[in-house]
Design an enzyme around this catalytic site. Sequence first.
Site, PDB file in Angstrom:
ATOM      1  N   GLU A 324       0.839  -1.193   0.000  1.00 36.96           N
ATOM      2  CA  GLU A 324       0.000   0.000   0.000  1.00 36.96           C
ATOM      3  C   GLU A 324       0.878   1.247   0.000  1.00 36.96           C
ATOM      4  O   GLU A 324       1.765   1.377   0.850  1.00 36.96           O
ATOM      5  CB  GLU A 324      -0.895   0.047   1.239  1.00 36.96           C
ATOM      6  N   CYS A 325       0.657   2.151  -0.922  1.00 36.38           N
ATOM      7  CA  CYS A 325       1.328   3.440  -0.985  1.00 36.38           C
ATOM      8  C   CYS A 325       2.848   3.254  -0.907  1.00 36.38           C
ATOM      9  O   CYS A 325       3.464   2.800  -1.858  1.00 36.38           O
ATOM     10  CB  CYS A 325       0.794   4.373   0.105  1.00 36.38           C
ATOM     11  N   GLY A 326       3.479   3.556   0.221  1.00 40.58           N
ATOM     12  CA  GLY A 326       4.914   3.364   0.332  1.00 40.58           C
ATOM     13  C   GLY A 326       5.328   1.927   0.081  1.00 40.58           C
ATOM     14  O   GLY A 326       6.370   1.659  -0.525  1.00 40.58           O
TER      15      GLY A 326
END
Length: 435
Positions: A324-326
């Site tokens: 997720e994201c990072g």
Amino acid sequence: MKGVLVSAPSSGTGKTTVMLGLLRALSEDGLTVQPYKSGPDYIDPAFHRAASGRASFNLDTWSMGDGLLSAISAQAAGADICVAEGSMGLYDGVATRGLSGFGSSAETAQRMGWPVVLVLDVGGQAQSAAATALGFRNYAPDLPFAGVILNRVASPRHERLTRLGMERAGLPVLGCLPRRGDLTLPERHLGLIQAVEHPDLEAAIAGYAAFLREHVDLDAIRAAAAGHALPEARALPKPPAQRIALAQDAAFSFTYPHLLEGWRAAGAEILPFSPLADEAPDASADLVWLPGGYPELHAGKLAAAETFRKGLRQHAETRPVHGECGGYMALGEALIDKQGERHRMAGLLGLVTSYEKRKFHLGYRRATLQAPMPGAQPGQALRGHEFHYSTILEQPDAPLAQVADADGNAVPETGSLRGHVTGTFFHLISAEGAA
């Protein structure tokens, strides 16, 4: 389920300082305090836990249905008082209704029956602050309202004049906080630094508590606490696998507490590991999950983490990996930092992202899956939140989902799929039709 919700007319007024000081002061007084965060913030709950000793949970009316909101409310069982922190301004939300509301802190307070403690920055004004407070009080007449805390008061004369305005408006003053420059928490591009990174968090929280104890009427806040009956215990979201290797360190820490609590409550085993320490995920895990965080601040270290990368690749040959994201960026081919230096990432996806030219991405997301991801099947609609400054330079893999913002407008960050590996820029909050 008695409690209060700490809010403000806008961001930057000092409500986090008040929140942390209040959590600790009430805990010091022998109360079991259950913290909450209204809205999709994934940094504040860790500070709340440090201040209160209990896990803090998000409550969000846009991305959560009634069942999930009730299940999270039930986490207050055994607490003497709930203290929730609002996000942005009290009435700020989105324009299009979500699963049970528009995502405002006022909706959270209304749903839970928690009176609002409004933190007002009264710098540069005196009696006029009462007009602002009265407007917030009267904008929604049926919203429970405890009173105001005046922040950044310059002098005894300033306090006296400001109190006069509040008395004329009929608004209870719960405290007056003198102006102090040393109370600000360190920040970076996503807001506050993470709790685990604070150089001396315990001393800071103890200082906030002492400051509030000196200048705020804690007894009045306790007396103002109210709320609806505690709902019956309901199941939190189910785990996406039985044995979950979860990246947890300063680069990967943004996982919503209600998800982790739900996974554990259902019997899943959480197996933490640190990519920054060059640790491989547990070889027996059914799933590797890389949360969001700050990989851009540790890109060089991640690029050199050969043991982590090798273990991740071996896992992905036969079992799912999700980021997720990072975590999504770390699964990609490369990450370019703000100095323009290119760092090799895991290479399980073709994604290349850059911080050299920052672009702000913020908001709720509704994703309809076009392919399976851990815990969800094609066609499933997911709700989440996106908050980052990275730019996609390359995204050659198949899209994972059709993704839209809160108003239904398509966004280009569709997520990616390659083999057993999936990734999204949004942080998952809930699945539609689930608890």
